[in-house]
Design an enzyme around this catalytic site. Structure first.
Site, PDB file in Angstrom:
ATOM      1  N   TYR A  81     -25.680 -50.897  21.741  1.00 51.24           N
ATOM      2  CA  TYR A  81     -25.971 -50.655  23.166  1.00 51.24           C
ATOM      3  C   TYR A  81     -25.569 -49.234  23.559  1.00 51.24           C
ATOM      4  CZ  TYR A  81     -26.033 -51.640  28.223  1.00 51.24           C
ATOM      5  OH  TYR A  81     -26.293 -51.623  29.565  1.00 51.24           O
ATOM      6  N   VAL A 124     -17.727 -61.551  35.714  1.00 52.94           N
ATOM      7  CA  VAL A 124     -17.759 -62.108  37.070  1.00 52.94           C
ATOM      8  C   VAL A 124     -18.415 -63.487  37.063  1.00 52.94           C
ATOM      9  CG1 VAL A 124     -18.659 -61.814  39.414  1.00 52.94           C
ATOM     10  CG2 VAL A 124     -17.700 -59.844  38.205  1.00 52.94           C
ATOM     11  N   SER A 125     -19.581 -63.582  36.436  1.00 55.79           N
ATOM     12  CA  SER A 125     -20.260 -64.880  36.412  1.00 55.79           C
ATOM     13  C   SER A 125     -19.472 -65.879  35.569  1.00 55.79           C
ATOM     14  CB  SER A 125     -21.702 -64.730  35.925  1.00 55.79           C
ATOM     15  OG  SER A 125     -21.763 -63.937  34.772  1.00 55.79           O
ATOM     16  N   ASP A 209     -13.355 -53.073  23.184  1.00 53.99           N
ATOM     17  CA  ASP A 209     -13.439 -53.361  24.617  1.00 53.99           C
ATOM     18  C   ASP A 209     -12.735 -52.220  25.379  1.00 53.99           C
ATOM     19  OD1 ASP A 209     -13.880 -56.244  26.246  1.00 53.99           O
ATOM     20  OD2 ASP A 209     -12.566 -54.802  27.249  1.00 53.99           O
ATOM     21  N   ARG A 211     -10.496 -50.020  27.675  1.00 44.29           N
ATOM     22  CA  ARG A 211      -9.247 -50.333  28.393  1.00 44.29           C
ATOM     23  C   ARG A 211      -9.385 -50.079  29.883  1.00 44.29           C
ATOM     24  NH1 ARG A 211      -5.977 -53.848  27.034  1.00 44.29           N
ATOM     25  NH2 ARG A 211      -4.397 -52.982  28.405  1.00 44.29           N
TER      26      ARG A 211
END
Ligand code: UDP
Length: 250
Positions: A81, A124-125, A209, A211
């Site tokens: 991505y 969020v979802s 991921d 930070r």
């Protein structure tokens, strides 16, 4: 064929979705950009690329301004991505310089709102759906990593303003909400808003991921007169209301 404007928003943006078929993700970013840039060139259309804060990778500076070149692992799980989107930006600027295509590049930071899919996989979802279903909230890592969440209506206004702006404003322009919070704090907010009494389940942090993430939006303010107006508390309430209705109907 008459085409005035092209918005290239194609590509899954949720990590589990874009990692499910990583080669397809790179193709979507790179071939998709080439095909649409060629179409824009043929039609004389203006074209906007939905780029991403992921071009900054796991950033070493905060907030992230457009001048920052980023800190991306080119061989990691997120690279399909991140590098796909970085290559798409390269193609946009090369088509602009070489062929005079009128381009706009928006770097979109974390966005949320009603009509996300329940299985989207983004935070969020996930948190809202888990809370409403009475399931444990899954926090990855220690939950002290940060994100800055922009409500979907604000983001759309930013994209439209960028497309409508003067042709000298090619971007890249950051579009996002600079209000930064930790993922743990987000979990607390969702628990409070939903009234759910579920446990927090700490899971391993996915590879690479970031930070921290927070947009510097000075450029968007100055060149487009744009800034987000929906605070997280309001946007989350609307998103919870959507999922309450949607999950009950399902
Ligand atoms: N995250 C989490 N629990 C989840 C989904 C995500 O703690 O169920 C974390 C994830 O590790 C990351 C942050 O929330 O630190 C934002 O993740 P998301 O997938 O929404 O977007 P991105 O990582 O692309 O910013």
């Amino acid at each position: 064929m008459v085409i005035d404007e092209i918005y290239n928003l194609a590509c899954p943006a949720s990590p589990p979705h874009y990692q499910a078929d990583p080669v397809h993700t790179v193709k979507t970013c790179v071939y998709g950009a080439i095909h649409l840039l060629e179409l824009a060139q043929q039609c004389g259309a203006r074209i906007l690329q939905a780029s991403t804060s992921e071009v900054y990778g796991d950033p070493e500076v905060s907030p992230q301004a457009e001048e920052y070149w980023g800190h991306v692992n080119p061989v990691g799980l997120r690279a399909c991505y991140d590098e796909g989107k970085r290559c798409a930006e390269t193609l946009f600027f090369d088509f602009h310089r070489r062929h005079g295509v009128e381009i706009r590049v928006a770097r979109i930071f974390n966005t949320y709102g009603p009509r996300m899919q329940a299985d989207d996989g983004r935070v969020v979802s996930n948190f809202i759906v888990q809370a409403l279903r009475g399931e444990p909230i899954t926090v990855y890592g220690d939950g002290l990593q940060t994100r800055s969440f922009c409500y979907v209506d604000d983001l759309i206004e930013g994209l439209v303003a960028l497309m409508a702006g003067p042709s000298s404003v090619t971007g890249p322009v950051n579009l996002g909400n600079p209000a930064e919070i930790t993922i743990r704090e987000l979990a607390d907010r969702v628990l409070m808003l939903t009234g759910a009494s579920v446990t927090v389940d700490f899971r391993p942090l996915p590879q690479d991921d970031p930070r921290q993430r927070r947009p510097d939006i000075a450029r968007a303010r100055e060149l487009l007169g744009w800034a987000p107006s929906v605070p997280l508390s309001v946007g989350l309430e609307k998103t919870v209301a959507y999922f309450r209705q949607h999950l009950l109907a399902a």
